[in-house]
Each structure stands twice: as C-alpha cells, then as structure tokens.
Write an enzyme that holds these catalytic residues in place. Structure first.
Site, PDB file in Angstrom:
ATOM      1  N   LYS A 222     -46.990  22.041 -60.962  1.00 51.62           N
ATOM      2  CA  LYS A 222     -45.769  22.084 -60.684  1.00 51.62           C
ATOM      3  C   LYS A 222     -45.360  22.444 -59.335  1.00 51.62           C
ATOM      4  O   LYS A 222     -46.371  22.846 -58.397  1.00 51.62           O
ATOM      5  CB  LYS A 222     -44.941  23.102 -61.545  1.00 51.62           C
ATOM      6  CG  LYS A 222     -44.752  22.488 -62.873  1.00 51.62           C
ATOM      7  CD  LYS A 222     -43.804  23.221 -63.676  1.00 51.62           C
ATOM      8  CE  LYS A 222     -43.305  22.307 -65.022  1.00 51.62           C
ATOM      9  NZ  LYS A 222     -42.889  23.424 -66.000  1.00 51.62           N
ATOM     10  N   ARG A 256     -49.282  23.431 -71.734  1.00 52.43           N
ATOM     11  CA  ARG A 256     -48.677  22.039 -71.619  1.00 52.43           C
ATOM     12  C   ARG A 256     -49.558  21.634 -70.273  1.00 52.43           C
ATOM     13  O   ARG A 256     -48.865  21.944 -69.153  1.00 52.43           O
ATOM     14  CB  ARG A 256     -47.419  22.141 -71.389  1.00 52.43           C
ATOM     15  CG  ARG A 256     -46.841  20.675 -71.624  1.00 52.43           C
ATOM     16  CD  ARG A 256     -45.361  20.454 -71.742  1.00 52.43           C
ATOM     17  NE  ARG A 256     -44.709  19.407 -71.320  1.00 52.43           N
ATOM     18  CZ  ARG A 256     -44.482  18.803 -70.200  1.00 52.43           C
ATOM     19  NH1 ARG A 256     -44.804  19.190 -69.234  1.00 52.43           N
ATOM     20  NH2 ARG A 256     -43.863  17.467 -70.194  1.00 52.43           N
TER      21      ARG A 256
HETATM   22  C1  7PJ Z   1     -42.078  21.616 -69.464  1.00 45.93           C
HETATM   23  C2  7PJ Z   1     -41.617  20.788 -70.547  1.00 45.93           C
HETATM   24  C3  7PJ Z   1     -42.530  23.101 -69.529  1.00 45.93           C
HETATM   25  C4  7PJ Z   1     -41.946  22.545 -71.862  1.00 45.93           C
HETATM   26  C5  7PJ Z   1     -41.736  19.805 -68.594  1.00 45.93           C
HETATM   27  C6  7PJ Z   1     -42.937  18.939 -65.757  1.00 45.93           C
HETATM   28  C7  7PJ Z   1     -41.738  18.827 -66.206  1.00 45.93           C
HETATM   29  N1  7PJ Z   1     -41.660  21.470 -71.821  1.00 45.93           N
HETATM   30  N2  7PJ Z   1     -41.383  19.774 -70.173  1.00 45.93           N
HETATM   31  N3  7PJ Z   1     -42.400  23.419 -70.843  1.00 45.93           N
HETATM   32  N4  7PJ Z   1     -42.106  20.946 -68.437  1.00 45.93           N
HETATM   33  N5  7PJ Z   1     -41.949  23.224 -73.058  1.00 45.93           N
HETATM   34  O1  7PJ Z   1     -44.092  18.727 -66.534  1.00 45.93           O
HETATM   35  O2  7PJ Z   1     -43.392  19.344 -64.411  1.00 45.93           O
HETATM   36  O3  7PJ Z   1     -42.774  23.911 -68.443  1.00 45.93           O
HETATM   37  S1  7PJ Z   1     -41.244  18.412 -67.523  1.00 45.93           S
END
Ligand code: 7PJ
Length: 277
Positions: A222, A256
């Site tokens: 990120k 994630r």
């Molecule tokens: C997240 C997400 C996160 C959860 C994205 C990216 C943006 N779902 N979906 N937590 N981020 N739960 O992956 O940079 O931080 S999309």
C-alpha cells in the site's frame, strides 16, 4: 482453540492465515489487468493455494484511491465466473471483496465462505443480503469513499473513531441477524487515512484485538509503504512483511496479501516462536 466457520470449512484462528488477493479488475493498481481472464485467474489461484493461502479474495471493484465506479452488472460479470470456476476446481475458502447486495447474494449461492466488505455492509440492501446468505463477514473501516477518501482526512482520535464505527456496525449486524461469531474486523489501512493514521492504527493492533473479534489486516504494497520508503509498488514486499509481522505479534490473524509464500513462511516462524512463550 478459536475456530471460525466459513461455510463448509472451518479455520483455527489461533493460527495465522493468509488471504491471497485475486483482482479481477482491469484497473487494479499493483497488478492491473494481469488476471482478468479466467484462465490466468485460475493459475494465480492455484499458485496461491500451493503456497499456503487459506482464503482467495476475489475482487471486481477497484477501491484504490480515485478508482472509477463499477456498475453492478460489470462487477457481477467479472466476479461470478471466477468464483464459480474456483469453487469447482479447488478446496479453498473463497472470499468476495464486494459491497453490492447483488454480488453478495449471487456469490453466496456459489458457496463463498466470506464476504469482505470495505464498506462494512453500509450500501442499501447489503446488510440484508449478507444476513439472508448466512455467510460470515469482514467489516472494514473506511472514511469517505474511494473517490474522495484521500483528499483530507481528519480524526479526533483515529483509534477511537475506527473502533466505535466498527462496534456500531457489529451492533447493526446483530440487529439484522448476523451473529458475532460470523464477524471479523479490519481497521482499513489506507482507506481515508493519512500515513500517521495508518501507523497509529498498526501500532494499536493489540488494543483493536481486545474488541474480541478476529482481526484482518490489509497492508500489502500500500501507499503508506511508498510514502515511507519512496519505492514503487513492485518493491514493497519486505516492508509489507514487516507491517504484517508487527500486526501478527499484536494478535492479528488474517493477512490479506499479494505475495502468499513469503507471508506463509514468515508467519509460520512468528507463530512457532510465539507458541514457546
Ligand atoms: C483491503 C481490502 C483491506 C480488506 C482492499 C488494496 C486495496 N479488504 N480490499 N482490507 N484493501 N478487508 O488492496 O490496496 O485493507 S483493496
């Protein structure tokens, strides 16, 4: 042992688990357009499974800052064929990264094990769709929306605000019939937060865990890492692992990430060392 059920599978959440990111958006920021075809989505899924992912998180709506809004039909067309193909071929928990009630209901019919909603079921109809589906939910905090969220973000106390927001969403879920045992929480790194806000939230993961829910962290590649190190997305893996190691040490258990194997190895060592205490 703290077991949580995800449809036909259950996981011991005293252990760390990796959620592999599978973007099926043409404009996703870090692997934009690479997995839009079904075949490459399945190849990437298989790779992440072999590397030890517990979840495959399928997302058809890019929520990166400034991303374009996607129509419901477009999101359904992107996500459902991939979810269906993965469920047919692989024994893995499929999670669907969506805020749309239509996608929630349709994905639930295909047997997904988790709804991962960056809008914490705030879209009209999403709460009801999730409750009717019976599928567990990850509630994430976001301030504002993806179009505007990085413009200027202010909190009195970011930790208090994120925690009270998520507890209010938990209460709303319970009213709608989604029991606490079906919920996990995520502070939403990068969603309407400055670098300082993100660092504070990561610093306070232990307190966040004290709310009593499994904690999911999404920090992979990120912008906050780019802000600190001034490196492009392709060079953010080591720093991502540092942030996730800190979160693990503070009690987070679901991570994630784009890079599954490095995290599975890192978390295995972290866990084995922690267990000796
Ligand atoms: C997240 C997400 C996160 C959860 C994205 C990216 C943006 N779902 N979906 N937590 N981020 N739960 O992956 O940079 O931080 S999309």
């Amino acid at each position: 042992m703290s077991v949580m059920n995800f449809g036909d599978r259950s996981l011991d959440l005293s252990l760390p688990h990796v959620m592999g990111i599978l973007n099926v958006t043409p404009d996703s920021f870090s692997d934009g357009g690479s997995y839009t075809s079904l075949d490459s989505a399945l190849k990437q899924t298989e790779k992440m499974l072999l590397e030890g992912a517990s979840f495959i998180d399928v997302g058809g709506e890019s929520t990166r800052p400034g991303a374009a809004v996607v129509s419901i039909q477009e999101e359904l067309d992107r996500v459902l064929p991939v979810v269906e193909a993965i469920k047919q071929r692989f024994d893995v928990i499929v999670s669907v990264d969506t805020s749309s009630p239509e996608v929630i209901s349709a994905a639930a019919r295909l047997g997904v094990g988790l709804i991962n909603d960056v809008r914490a079921l705030e879209r009209p109809g999403a709460m009801q769709a999730a409750a009717e589906s019976g599928v567990p939910v990850c509630l994430m905090h976001m301030k504002g929306n993806p179009e505007t969220m990085q413009q200027s973000v202010q909190y009195r106390s970011v930790v208090d605000e994120v925690e009270s927001y998520l507890l209010a969403r938990v209460a709303a879920c319970e009213v709608a019939g989604i029991g606490r045992e079906k919920l996990m929480l995520d502070p939403g790194i990068g969603f309407g937060k400055s670098l300082e806000h993100n660092l504070t939230l990561l610093n306070q993961t232990a307190g966040f865990r004290q709310l009593g829910f499994p904690v999911l962290i999404g920090v992979s590649r990120k912008t906050m890492i780019g802000d600190i190190l001034n490196v492009p997305v392709s060079e953010r893996l080591f720093a991502t692992m540092g942030a996730n190691a800190s979160a693990f040490a503070q009690g987070a258990r679901i991570f994630r990430v784009h890079d599954v194997k490095p995290h599975v190895d890192m978390l295995e060592l972290m866990y084995r060392i922690e267990k000796e205490r």
